[in-house]
Design a protein around this motif. Structure first.
Motif, PDB file in Angstrom:
ATOM      1  N   VAL A   1       0.847  -1.193   0.000  1.00  0.00           N
ATOM      2  CA  VAL A   1       0.000   0.000   0.000  1.00  0.00           C
ATOM      3  C   VAL A   1       0.883   1.244   0.000  1.00  0.00           C
ATOM      4  O   VAL A   1       1.843   1.328   0.772  1.00  0.00           O
ATOM      5  CB  VAL A   1      -0.933   0.007   1.234  1.00  0.00           C
ATOM      6  CG1 VAL A   1      -1.761   1.293   1.277  1.00  0.00           C
ATOM      7  CG2 VAL A   1      -1.843  -1.215   1.213  1.00  0.00           C
ATOM      8  N   ARG A   2       0.561   2.184  -0.842  1.00  0.00           N
ATOM      9  CA  ARG A   2       1.333   3.432  -0.923  1.00  0.00           C
ATOM     10  C   ARG A   2       1.149   4.246   0.352  1.00  0.00           C
ATOM     11  O   ARG A   2       0.036   4.495   0.789  1.00  0.00           O
ATOM     12  CB  ARG A   2       0.882   4.253  -2.135  1.00  0.00           C
ATOM     13  CG  ARG A   2       1.700   5.529  -2.348  1.00  0.00           C
ATOM     14  CD  ARG A   2       1.218   6.257  -3.599  1.00  0.00           C
ATOM     15  NE  ARG A   2       1.911   7.509  -3.788  1.00  0.00           N
ATOM     16  CZ  ARG A   2       3.087   7.639  -4.392  1.00  0.00           C
ATOM     17  NH1 ARG A   2       3.682   6.577  -4.872  1.00  0.00           N
ATOM     18  NH2 ARG A   2       3.654   8.819  -4.532  1.00  0.00           N
ATOM     19  N   LYS A   3       2.253   4.683   0.952  1.00  0.00           N
ATOM     20  CA  LYS A   3       2.190   5.398   2.218  1.00  0.00           C
ATOM     21  C   LYS A   3       1.696   6.830   1.999  1.00  0.00           C
ATOM     22  O   LYS A   3       2.033   7.465   0.989  1.00  0.00           O
ATOM     23  CB  LYS A   3       3.571   5.439   2.882  1.00  0.00           C
ATOM     24  CG  LYS A   3       4.154   4.071   3.195  1.00  0.00           C
ATOM     25  CD  LYS A   3       5.533   4.217   3.819  1.00  0.00           C
ATOM     26  CE  LYS A   3       6.178   2.862   4.033  1.00  0.00           C
ATOM     27  NZ  LYS A   3       6.529   2.212   2.759  1.00  0.00           N
ATOM     28  N   PRO A   4       0.920   7.369   2.936  1.00  0.00           N
ATOM     29  CA  PRO A   4       0.508   8.784   2.843  1.00  0.00           C
ATOM     30  C   PRO A   4       1.728   9.700   2.848  1.00  0.00           C
ATOM     31  O   PRO A   4       2.765   9.367   3.438  1.00  0.00           O
ATOM     32  CB  PRO A   4      -0.349   8.984   4.100  1.00  0.00           C
ATOM     33  CG  PRO A   4      -0.784   7.609   4.504  1.00  0.00           C
ATOM     34  CD  PRO A   4       0.326   6.685   4.090  1.00  0.00           C
ATOM     35  N   GLU A   5       1.603  10.848   2.219  1.00  0.00           N
ATOM     36  CA  GLU A   5       2.723  11.783   2.086  1.00  0.00           C
ATOM     37  C   GLU A   5       3.299  12.225   3.428  1.00  0.00           C
ATOM     38  O   GLU A   5       4.529  12.293   3.578  1.00  0.00           O
ATOM     39  CB  GLU A   5       2.291  13.006   1.277  1.00  0.00           C
ATOM     40  CG  GLU A   5       3.395  14.037   1.040  1.00  0.00           C
ATOM     41  CD  GLU A   5       4.607  13.435   0.336  1.00  0.00           C
ATOM     42  OE1 GLU A   5       5.732  13.884   0.625  1.00  0.00           O
ATOM     43  OE2 GLU A   5       4.434  12.516  -0.493  1.00  0.00           O
ATOM     44  N   PRO A   6       2.482  12.514   4.474  1.00  0.00           N
ATOM     45  CA  PRO A   6       3.077  12.903   5.763  1.00  0.00           C
ATOM     46  C   PRO A   6       3.984  11.821   6.351  1.00  0.00           C
ATOM     47  O   PRO A   6       5.032  12.123   6.919  1.00  0.00           O
ATOM     48  CB  PRO A   6       1.849  13.137   6.659  1.00  0.00           C
ATOM     49  CG  PRO A   6       0.751  13.474   5.718  1.00  0.00           C
ATOM     50  CD  PRO A   6       1.013  12.651   4.487  1.00  0.00           C
ATOM     51  N   ILE A   7       3.567  10.559   6.185  1.00  0.00           N
ATOM     52  CA  ILE A   7       4.387   9.461   6.711  1.00  0.00           C
ATOM     53  C   ILE A   7       5.681   9.354   5.917  1.00  0.00           C
ATOM     54  O   ILE A   7       6.766   9.166   6.474  1.00  0.00           O
ATOM     55  CB  ILE A   7       3.603   8.133   6.663  1.00  0.00           C
ATOM     56  CG1 ILE A   7       2.421   8.201   7.639  1.00  0.00           C
ATOM     57  CG2 ILE A   7       4.510   6.954   7.002  1.00  0.00           C
ATOM     58  CD1 ILE A   7       1.568   6.963   7.653  1.00  0.00           C
ATOM     59  N   ARG A   8       5.585   9.500   4.588  1.00  0.00           N
ATOM     60  CA  ARG A   8       6.791   9.418   3.764  1.00  0.00           C
ATOM     61  C   ARG A   8       7.746  10.565   4.082  1.00  0.00           C
ATOM     62  O   ARG A   8       8.965  10.393   4.098  1.00  0.00           O
ATOM     63  CB  ARG A   8       6.407   9.427   2.285  1.00  0.00           C
ATOM     64  CG  ARG A   8       5.824   8.095   1.812  1.00  0.00           C
ATOM     65  CD  ARG A   8       5.682   8.045   0.320  1.00  0.00           C
ATOM     66  NE  ARG A   8       4.591   8.889  -0.137  1.00  0.00           N
ATOM     67  CZ  ARG A   8       4.463   9.356  -1.375  1.00  0.00           C
ATOM     68  NH1 ARG A   8       5.397   9.109  -2.262  1.00  0.00           N
ATOM     69  NH2 ARG A   8       3.420  10.088  -1.702  1.00  0.00           N
ATOM     70  N   LYS A   9       7.198  11.742   4.344  1.00  0.00           N
ATOM     71  CA  LYS A   9       8.024  12.899   4.687  1.00  0.00           C
ATOM     72  C   LYS A   9       8.741  12.662   6.017  1.00  0.00           C
ATOM     73  O   LYS A   9       9.934  12.973   6.164  1.00  0.00           O
ATOM     74  CB  LYS A   9       7.160  14.151   4.773  1.00  0.00           C
ATOM     75  CG  LYS A   9       7.962  15.435   5.012  1.00  0.00           C
ATOM     76  CD  LYS A   9       7.055  16.655   5.000  1.00  0.00           C
ATOM     77  CE  LYS A   9       7.861  17.930   5.239  1.00  0.00           C
ATOM     78  NZ  LYS A   9       6.977  19.130   5.229  1.00  0.00           N
ATOM     79  N   MET A  10       8.017  12.092   6.985  1.00  0.00           N
ATOM     80  CA  MET A  10       8.626  11.804   8.282  1.00  0.00           C
ATOM     81  C   MET A  10       9.747  10.778   8.133  1.00  0.00           C
ATOM     82  O   MET A  10      10.819  10.924   8.740  1.00  0.00           O
ATOM     83  CB  MET A  10       7.553  11.280   9.241  1.00  0.00           C
ATOM     84  CG  MET A  10       8.076  10.954  10.634  1.00  0.00           C
ATOM     85  SD  MET A  10       6.832  10.194  11.684  1.00  0.00           S
ATOM     86  CE  MET A  10       6.689   8.591  10.870  1.00  0.00           C
ATOM     87  N   LEU A  11       9.525   9.742   7.315  1.00  0.00           N
ATOM     88  CA  LEU A  11      10.544   8.717   7.107  1.00  0.00           C
ATOM     89  C   LEU A  11      11.775   9.292   6.411  1.00  0.00           C
ATOM     90  O   LEU A  11      12.907   8.933   6.735  1.00  0.00           O
ATOM     91  CB  LEU A  11       9.965   7.555   6.294  1.00  0.00           C
ATOM     92  CG  LEU A  11       8.903   6.707   7.002  1.00  0.00           C
ATOM     93  CD1 LEU A  11       8.322   5.666   6.048  1.00  0.00           C
ATOM     94  CD2 LEU A  11       9.489   6.024   8.231  1.00  0.00           C
ATOM     95  N   ARG A  12      11.564  10.216   5.442  1.00  0.00           N
ATOM     96  CA  ARG A  12      12.700  10.850   4.768  1.00  0.00           C
ATOM     97  C   ARG A  12      13.516  11.679   5.747  1.00  0.00           C
ATOM     98  O   ARG A  12      14.752  11.696   5.692  1.00  0.00           O
ATOM     99  CB  ARG A  12      12.207  11.719   3.605  1.00  0.00           C
ATOM    100  CG  ARG A  12      11.762  10.926   2.370  1.00  0.00           C
ATOM    101  CD  ARG A  12      11.666  11.828   1.156  1.00  0.00           C
ATOM    102  NE  ARG A  12      10.642  12.853   1.328  1.00  0.00           N
ATOM    103  CZ  ARG A  12       9.376  12.727   0.940  1.00  0.00           C
ATOM    104  NH1 ARG A  12       8.973  11.595   0.367  1.00  0.00           N
ATOM    105  NH2 ARG A  12       8.516  13.705   1.115  1.00  0.00           N
ATOM    106  N   SER A  13      12.840  12.371   6.655  1.00  0.00           N
ATOM    107  CA  SER A  13      13.547  13.179   7.653  1.00  0.00           C
ATOM    108  C   SER A  13      14.364  12.290   8.583  1.00  0.00           C
ATOM    109  O   SER A  13      15.515  12.600   8.924  1.00  0.00           O
ATOM    110  CB  SER A  13      12.546  14.007   8.466  1.00  0.00           C
ATOM    111  OG  SER A  13      11.848  14.896   7.630  1.00  0.00           O
TER     112      SER A  13
END
Length: 488
Positions: free
Chosen positions: A456-468
């Protein structure tokens, strides 16, 4: 799935790009020689198994003669599996071994399930058990008449894991040098046992070699292979670091043939030596056959055997850590584990995040007192997944005939291996349904993880948190992604 397979097909199989000087490119470097490859396999196989597994094999076979047959058959079984892995390893020269092969043959879901059970349960638990075995035996001379304190054993096991974590993060050559040294130590210990056994044979101590009381129950014989194959476990570990092996097409099969032949001969001769001195009842009553053997024959020098068992297990911990971290690394490259695990330390050229993650999981399992039971629950899954990787040999012959195969095995061998794998997994399921059911339940926990965090494609806020978080960890450990894709 299609893109993953396409990547494997399009990458060259025998050459490395010359666009950049290898020394200036961030990535895993081919630093391991043929000798290093042999010591990785031998060092990974010979851990605590040969010193404790004779009890389990004899318990389920009933006689010394049948036990020796099981030890020989386990070595042949491992050699056939390794022969099949030689074709897969030279065809798909990518870190991750059977994970990579299952990814090509069966797609991302089955590959993830292999990754899940191996990375999250089997490997860290196995490393923790071997580290605990190391700590118990290194302290044995100080506690000759009782078990060492549990807290001290756990603390020393943690120190063992942390020291080897540092070595593997600092330099691959250091890690392989540790493997070379401690492989030599464990072979010396086994040589002492074997020479002693020859002396005992010359003195006529052959009274225990017979087929009397051989077990007639097929399920018991199948269960005996779990103990035998546990001692051989690790024959496929060199495939996990194939990107770091010089000239893998030549050195991988040579390392496999030499190391497994050596281990099989050593294991059989060591068992013969044990039974020249110890009766079947004594072997069944011993938690560590080699130590009981030494106590009977070596007098005040009996302490050398716990010391060499400790050396053996120390080298095995290093071998598991060296190869397991590469499995995390391979899973992260496919997007099935956190991205930080793909990264390489820019100065040391080691997969530092993957090594640290493996060490963290192993330390976490030190809090459990039921690690051996946990491993017994999933032991069948290990051989099932290896069997699934061997299925890739005939499968890829049909689905990907265009892949270059520097080594091409006769299909008789993978078919025999698959049949034997079915036997040693299905029969124990019938004999031990509760343990099997719990093992299946543990494996099944990976299904929701796959669909929730990968499919499942992760929501953008979660992806942003993981990138940080990845960025912070990248700066902390001074790591970055490899500058060239992993070649097949």
């Amino acid at each position: 799935m299609t893109e993953a397979k396409k990547e494997y097909r399009e990458l060259p199989t025998g050459e490395t790009p010359a666009a950049k000087d290898d020394s200036a490119v961030v990535g895993l470097k081919p630093k391991m020689t043929l000798l290093n490859g042999i010591t990785v396999i031998v060092g990974s196989i010979i851990g605590s198994g040969i010193f404790i597994s004779p009890t389990g094999v004899l318990l389920n076979t009933g006689s010394v003669g049948m036990a020796l047959i099981v030890w020989i058959a386990s070595g042949i079984f491992s050699m056939i599996g390794a022969y099949c892995y030689a074709e897969l390893g030279c065809m798909i020269q990518k870190t991750g071994a059977d994970y990579a092969y299952i990814m090509v043959g069966f797609g991302p879901f089955m590959a993830f399930m292999r990754l899940w059970i191996e990375c999250m349960i089997v490997r860290p638990c196995s490393q923790t058990i071997v580290a605990l075995t190391f700590s118990v035996y290194i302290m044995k001379p100080f506690f000759p008449n009782c078990d060492p304190p549990d807290e001290s054993a756990r603390l020393l096991a943690a120190v063992c894991i942390l020291v080897l974590t540092f070595v593997n993060c600092w330099n691959v050559k250091w890690a392989t040098r540790v493997q070379d040294i401690f492989t030599g130590a464990k072979l010396f210990a086994l040589a002492v046992i074997i020479i002693t056994g020859f002396v005992q044979l010359c003195l006529g101590h052959t009274e225990y070699f017979s087929f009397e009381n051989t077990e007639s129950d097929v399920t018991k014989i199948a269960l005996s292979f779990y103990s035998g194959l546990f001692a051989y476990n690790g024959w496929n570990y060199l495939n996990f670091v194939i990107e770091e092996l010089k000239d893998p097409v030549q050195n991988l099969p040579k390392a496999i043939y030499i190391s497994i032949s050596l281990v099989t001969v050593v294991y059989v001769l060591a068992n013969v030596a044990f039974y020249t001195t110890l009766s079947p009842a004594e072997v069944l009553g011993s938690e560590a056959v080699a130590v009981t053997f030494a106590n009977r024959l070596y007098g005040y020098m009996a302490w050398i055997m716990p010391f060499f068992v400790a050396c053996s297990t120390f080298g095995a911990v290093n071998g598991v850590l060296l190869t397991s971290s590469r499995l995390f690394y391979a899973g992260a490259l496919e997007g099935q584990m956190p991205e930080i695990l793909t990264m390489i330390q820019v100065k040391r050229m080691t997969p530092t995040p993957a090594v640290l993650f493996m060490a963290f999981l192993s330390l976490a399992y030190l809090g459990s007192s039921n690690i051996l039971a946990l491993i017994s629950y999933v032991g069948f899954a290990t051989w099932l997944s290896i069997g699934l990787a061997v299925v890739c040999v005939p499968l890829l012959r049909y689905t990907h005939p265009d892949l270059e195969r520097p080594i091409k095995v006769n299909l008789v061998w993978p078919i025999l291996y698959i049949i034997a794998t079915i036997f040693i997994t299905i029969v124990p399921m019938i004999a031990a349904p509760i343990e099997t059911g719990m093992g299946v339940g543990m494996i099944a926990t990976g299904v929701p993880v796959y669909f929730l965090f990968i499919y499942v494609r992760k929501p953008e806020p979660i992806r942003k948190m993981l990138r940080s978080l990845d960025g912070f960890m990248q700066k902390l450990m001074m790591v970055c992604k490899p500058e060239k894709p992993a070649s097949l």
